[in-house]
Design a protein around this motif. Structure first.
Motif, PDB file in Angstrom:
ATOM      1  N   THR A  94       3.673 -23.296 -38.651  1.00 29.62           N
ATOM      2  CA  THR A  94       4.796 -23.743 -37.834  1.00 29.62           C
ATOM      3  C   THR A  94       5.293 -22.592 -36.971  1.00 29.62           C
ATOM      4  O   THR A  94       4.985 -21.432 -37.219  1.00 29.62           O
ATOM      5  CB  THR A  94       5.953 -24.252 -38.731  1.00 29.62           C
ATOM      6  OG1 THR A  94       7.019 -24.756 -37.926  1.00 29.62           O
ATOM      7  CG2 THR A  94       6.502 -23.144 -39.617  1.00 29.62           C
ATOM      8  N   ASN A  95       6.028 -22.944 -35.932  1.00 30.12           N
ATOM      9  CA  ASN A  95       6.820 -21.959 -35.187  1.00 30.12           C
ATOM     10  C   ASN A  95       8.011 -22.704 -34.582  1.00 30.12           C
ATOM     11  O   ASN A  95       8.270 -23.860 -34.936  1.00 30.12           O
ATOM     12  CB  ASN A  95       5.991 -21.189 -34.151  1.00 30.12           C
ATOM     13  CG  ASN A  95       5.303 -22.076 -33.141  1.00 30.12           C
ATOM     14  OD1 ASN A  95       5.817 -23.140 -32.773  1.00 30.12           O
ATOM     15  ND2 ASN A  95       4.133 -21.674 -32.675  1.00 30.12           N
ATOM     16  N   TYR A  96       8.730 -22.078 -33.687  1.00 27.60           N
ATOM     17  CA  TYR A  96       9.965 -22.698 -33.201  1.00 27.60           C
ATOM     18  C   TYR A  96       9.729 -23.939 -32.349  1.00 27.60           C
ATOM     19  O   TYR A  96      10.637 -24.759 -32.185  1.00 27.60           O
ATOM     20  CB  TYR A  96      10.801 -21.683 -32.412  1.00 27.60           C
ATOM     21  CG  TYR A  96      11.381 -20.593 -33.290  1.00 27.60           C
ATOM     22  CD1 TYR A  96      12.265 -20.915 -34.322  1.00 27.60           C
ATOM     23  CD2 TYR A  96      11.047 -19.263 -33.098  1.00 27.60           C
ATOM     24  CE1 TYR A  96      12.794 -19.928 -35.139  1.00 27.60           C
ATOM     25  CE2 TYR A  96      11.581 -18.260 -33.909  1.00 27.60           C
ATOM     26  CZ  TYR A  96      12.448 -18.604 -34.926  1.00 27.60           C
ATOM     27  OH  TYR A  96      12.976 -17.620 -35.738  1.00 27.60           O
TER      28      TYR A  96
ATOM     29  N   PRO B  78      23.358 -23.268 -22.100  1.00 23.98           N
ATOM     30  CA  PRO B  78      23.968 -23.211 -23.434  1.00 23.98           C
ATOM     31  C   PRO B  78      22.975 -22.596 -24.415  1.00 23.98           C
ATOM     32  O   PRO B  78      21.802 -22.977 -24.449  1.00 23.98           O
ATOM     33  CB  PRO B  78      24.247 -24.680 -23.766  1.00 23.98           C
ATOM     34  CG  PRO B  78      23.311 -25.462 -22.895  1.00 23.98           C
ATOM     35  CD  PRO B  78      23.133 -24.658 -21.640  1.00 23.98           C
ATOM     36  N   THR B  79      23.431 -21.652 -25.218  1.00 23.59           N
ATOM     37  CA  THR B  79      22.529 -20.862 -26.047  1.00 23.59           C
ATOM     38  C   THR B  79      23.105 -20.689 -27.444  1.00 23.59           C
ATOM     39  O   THR B  79      24.296 -20.394 -27.605  1.00 23.59           O
ATOM     40  CB  THR B  79      22.301 -19.473 -25.422  1.00 23.59           C
ATOM     41  OG1 THR B  79      21.674 -19.648 -24.149  1.00 23.59           O
ATOM     42  CG2 THR B  79      21.431 -18.590 -26.289  1.00 23.59           C
TER      43      THR B  79
ATOM     44  N   ASN C 148      17.145 -27.752 -33.787  1.00 22.77           N
ATOM     45  CA  ASN C 148      16.870 -26.845 -32.672  1.00 22.77           C
ATOM     46  C   ASN C 148      16.033 -27.518 -31.590  1.00 22.77           C
ATOM     47  O   ASN C 148      16.193 -27.230 -30.400  1.00 22.77           O
ATOM     48  CB  ASN C 148      16.167 -25.593 -33.178  1.00 22.77           C
ATOM     49  CG  ASN C 148      17.032 -24.807 -34.145  1.00 22.77           C
ATOM     50  OD1 ASN C 148      18.252 -24.895 -34.106  1.00 22.77           O
ATOM     51  ND2 ASN C 148      16.400 -24.062 -35.031  1.00 22.77           N
ATOM     52  N   ALA C 149      15.135 -28.418 -32.013  1.00 23.56           N
ATOM     53  CA  ALA C 149      14.329 -29.148 -31.034  1.00 23.56           C
ATOM     54  C   ALA C 149      15.212 -30.009 -30.139  1.00 23.56           C
ATOM     55  O   ALA C 149      15.041 -30.046 -28.913  1.00 23.56           O
ATOM     56  CB  ALA C 149      13.292 -30.009 -31.754  1.00 23.56           C
TER      57      ALA C 149
ATOM     58  N   VAL D  74      19.048 -23.050 -25.122  1.00 20.78           N
ATOM     59  CA  VAL D  74      18.212 -21.916 -25.514  1.00 20.78           C
ATOM     60  C   VAL D  74      18.507 -21.613 -26.978  1.00 20.78           C
ATOM     61  O   VAL D  74      19.665 -21.660 -27.413  1.00 20.78           O
ATOM     62  CB  VAL D  74      18.514 -20.679 -24.650  1.00 20.78           C
ATOM     63  CG1 VAL D  74      17.720 -19.466 -25.121  1.00 20.78           C
ATOM     64  CG2 VAL D  74      18.224 -20.974 -23.176  1.00 20.78           C
ATOM     65  N   TYR D  75      17.453 -21.295 -27.732  1.00 14.02           N
ATOM     66  CA  TYR D  75      17.615 -20.933 -29.141  1.00 14.02           C
ATOM     67  C   TYR D  75      16.988 -19.563 -29.345  1.00 14.02           C
ATOM     68  O   TYR D  75      15.797 -19.367 -29.075  1.00 14.02           O
ATOM     69  CB  TYR D  75      16.949 -21.965 -30.046  1.00 14.02           C
ATOM     70  CG  TYR D  75      17.174 -21.705 -31.523  1.00 14.02           C
ATOM     71  CD1 TYR D  75      18.435 -21.877 -32.086  1.00 14.02           C
ATOM     72  CD2 TYR D  75      16.134 -21.287 -32.342  1.00 14.02           C
ATOM     73  CE1 TYR D  75      18.657 -21.647 -33.433  1.00 14.02           C
ATOM     74  CE2 TYR D  75      16.346 -21.051 -33.698  1.00 14.02           C
ATOM     75  CZ  TYR D  75      17.605 -21.233 -34.231  1.00 14.02           C
ATOM     76  OH  TYR D  75      17.829 -20.996 -35.574  1.00 14.02           O
ATOM     77  N   ALA D  76      17.785 -18.603 -29.810  1.00 18.31           N
ATOM     78  CA  ALA D  76      17.330 -17.214 -29.918  1.00 18.31           C
ATOM     79  C   ALA D  76      17.567 -16.693 -31.327  1.00 18.31           C
ATOM     80  O   ALA D  76      18.658 -16.873 -31.893  1.00 18.31           O
ATOM     81  CB  ALA D  76      18.060 -16.334 -28.906  1.00 18.31           C
TER      82      ALA D  76
END
Length: 715
Positions: free
Chosen positions: A413-415, A478-479, A499-500, A508-510
């Protein structure tokens, strides 16, 4: 597809419409929120001659009607605020749709059956299925039947050596306290009476006769918040009452430890016992089960390092350790003389952090390079068999099984890629897709990139930033900046429905891999502990500043999020730099750093935090960043929604209650300071899907609303 429209853009759209234009205006702001009155007591504590007021000490009493009334009043205010968000229901619907896909775990063989976990989509809990000889799968254990609302979950499942018996533990309302049942797998009939008051425990079978488990004495005071200080190892012999269970470890002089765990070797020859007083470092003991009345022998007799058994071949033990190897190594030693002076390397330490598993007669070295997985296959003698080709850049788990297995399984898996399962032929070294995720999310439409940024003291820190392709770096996005930074925990890339959905909405997801974690071994962890803890906060602040400087977002569009130790991270950063972000989302956080060690097993966190009783210097350091003690009068704080749960007996909700009370009393800004308290839920594990969706919808809605969005539209 639904997309978010900022207020400014919305005005342009609605100006061209025949419909009246509307804006949220001051409905976003804290001045519109009337907080419940929270009385202030007169409690004052003295630490090394310094007096510290604790006006909300009364909120620590989780058994009082007064606290219960406060919780009810706070939830009413919070949910009244959330209900005014015009797109909250739309986001919940979108989350439910995104969540509604089949999820399957890797199969495993026990006795005559192959078992696997599966969730059809929106089931509150995963169901355990089984099949024999390739036949039709049948339900073996359905935790959705444990309670009407799905809040009782399956916490542990362990099979006897021949697979004829299963012991499983359940958690009620998310509590860490468990009840253990024993089942005949053929008839599914329960055997004997359940074991109660089991906490922080595995279930390790000895032959088919019984099993080892760990627990504390039941507290005299609050079941959820009273300190639990002495962990003991018990042996339960089948079909005998729990009152006759023998204490195997934890009663003798010098055996008092907060965390005690055990494992029996696959051949039933050895019992290994790990004993520790903090969450970092352990003693390790071995007992020969083939010799009657044998004594425990110390392999490592201090807690200055961490050592765990991997497997054995006869009397040859394989142990993974960070003793004299901050990034870990695998050693072998004879059980007759298992002390460190007799150790020999099987897999030597490298620049990457090592984790080891075994199966099908091989060892698998799983490494992290900048938080990304790499896997190497070895013989038991330490000879490299091959580097294993992985499906992509991300996180793999698995590569474990019985020694005689023909096939092993791993997940990837990854983001931006939901977890899929692969079958691995250990002799040929070939992988094939076993189960492809059914998540309705097209990874090709998104980007997940790793960057390195510079923290306050010059340290280079990696961060993975994920977002939709075509994103403009104009500061308007928006992050969510998510972090943890403690307890040697590594944040490796993994897919999340929440997050998806955030990214599909244009967010944005960091995730920065800040110090305190385990991404670069023991040194990286210790660089974020005790009087180095400020490094963790500085790393997180620098991550936010990087995202702003590079145009991914702006302070007005940035949300800080983290849970547990990550809740402390958010609480500390928002009180140190209230200007950094518009939204703060501290979840189940450790927020009172002067008293955290007085609740449940909190004293075991002292390796990372130190305690206020340890020394005057440590007290002053903790006081300087403790979120509860650093809310200042006259400061405007970000829009804050604290989340916790009434059955959290790991990080008790009093931390969150006191922080919320401080914010509501002192905040001088216009943004809401709210607390959302789940009922009949705990620290997070086992939470039913319906509650997860509700909470996620509220978090995303609260964040976007306070960033200035007031409508979802369709393109």
């Amino acid at each position: 597809m639904r997309v978010l429209v900022p207020l400014a853009a919305l005005a342009l759209v609605t100006a061209c419409s025949s419909e009246p234009t509307t804006t949220a205006q001051t409905a976003h702001y804290g001045e519109q929120v009337s907080y419940p009155e929270t009385k202030q007591g007169t409690q004052v504590d003295t630490y090394f001659g310094t007096q510290v007021a604790d006006p909300y000490r009364w909120l620590e009493d989780d058994t009082s009607q007064e606290t219960a009334a406060w919780v009810q009043a706070q939830n009413k205010v919070t949910f009244d605020f959330l209900e005014q968000i015009p797109f909250r229901a739309d986001i919940r619907e979108k989350l439910a749709q995104a969540w509604n896909f089949e999820r399957v775990g890797a199969p495993f063989v026990e006795g005559e059956y192959t078992y696997f976990y599966k969730n059809d989509g929106l089931q509150n809990q995963f169901v355990v299925y089984r099949q024999k000889d390739g036949g039709e799968p049948e339900v073996f254990l359905d935790p959705n039947t444990f309670s009407d609302d799905g809040t009782t979950s399956l916490a542990t499942l362990s099979f006897s050596r021949d697979g004829s018996l299963a012991a499983y533990a359940t958690s009620t309302g998310g509590s860490d306290w468990r009840t253990v049942y024993v089942m005949d797998v053929e008839t599914k009939a329960l055997i004997g009476e359940p074991l109660v008051d089991v906490k922080f425990s595995g279930i390790s079978w000895y032959k088919n006769e019984g099993f080892y488990y760990s627990s504390y004495d039941r507290p005299d005071g609050s079941y959820l918040s009273e300190m639990t200080d002495q962990h003991k190892l018990y042996y339960h012999k089948l079909e005998t009452p729990q009152s006759e269970d023998q204490v195997v470890f934890g009663l003798a002089e010098g055996e008092k430890h907060r965390y005690v765990g055990a494992g029996v070797s696959d051949d039933d020859k050895y019992l290994f016992v790990s004993a520790a007083n903090t969450t970092s470092g352990n003693k390790l003991f071995i007992k020969d089960l083939t010799v009657s009345d044998s004594s425990f022998v110390a392999i490592v007799d201090n807690e200055d390092s961490s050592t765990t058994p991997v497997t054995n071949q006869g009397s040859t033990l394989l142990l993974a350790t960070n003793l004299d190897a901050p990034n870990r190594r695998l050693i072998q030693v004879d059980a007759a003389a298992p002390q460190p002076e007799n150790w020999k390397d099987v897999i030597a330490e490298t620049e990457q952090v090592l984790n080891v598993s075994y199966g099908a007669g091989y060892l698998f070295a799983r490494y992290m390079k900048d938080a990304i997985s790499q896997v190497k296959q070895y013989s038991y003698a330490g000879e490299l068999v091959r580097d294993i080709e992985l499906p992509g850049v991300g996180t793999v788990s698995g590569f474990s099984g019985k020694k005689d297995a023909d096939t092993l399984y791993f997940s990837f898996t990854n983001y931006i890629n939901a977890s899929s399962i692969y079958a691995f032929d250990p002799d040929a070294g070939e992988s094939s897709l076993y189960f492809k995720s059914g998540a309705q999310f097209n990874a090709d439409d998104f980007v997940s990139e790793q960057v390195f940024y510079t923290s306050k003291d010059g340290t280079q820190v990696p961060m993975i930033i994920s977002y939709k392709k075509g994103l403009e770096r104009d500061g308007s996005n928006p992050t969510i900046l998510y972090g943890y930074g403690g307890f040697n925990v590594s944040l490796t890339p993994s897919f999340s429905v929440v997050n998806a959905v955030w990214m599909e909405l244009g967010g944005v997801y960091a995730v920065p891999n800040i110090r305190g974690g385990g991404e670069y071994g023991r040194a990286w962890h210790e660089a974020g502990t005790q009087q180095n803890k400020q490094n963790v906060f500085d790393d997180f602040i620098a991550a936010g500043e990087y995202l702003i400087a590079e145009g991914y977002t702006s302070s007005d569009k940035l949300a800080l999020r983290g849970g547990s130790n990550g809740g402390l991270l958010v609480g500390a950063v928002m009180t140190q730099r209230p200007d950094l972000a518009r939204v703060a989302l501290p979840a189940v956080g450790v927020l009172d750093m002067l008293r955290y060690h007085t609740f449940t097993a909190g004293a075991g966190w002292a390796f990372d935090y130190g305690t206020s009783e340890q020394s005057e210097d440590m007290f002053k350091y903790l006081l300087n960043y403790s979120p509860v003690h650093n809310v200042k009068e006259g400061v405007a704080y970000p829009a804050t929604m604290i989340t916790t749960a009434d059955h959290d007996d790991r990080v008790v909700p009093a931390h969150s209650f006191k922080f919320a009370a401080e914010l509501q009393a002192k905040d001088a800004g216009v943004h809401p300071q709210l607390i959302r308290i789940d009922v009949n839920a705990g620290h997070g594990a086992g939470m039913p899907t319906s509650m997860l969706i509700d909470r996620a919808a509220d978090i995303l809605s609260f964040s976007l609303y306070n960033m200035g969005y007031n409508q979802l539209t369709t393109e």
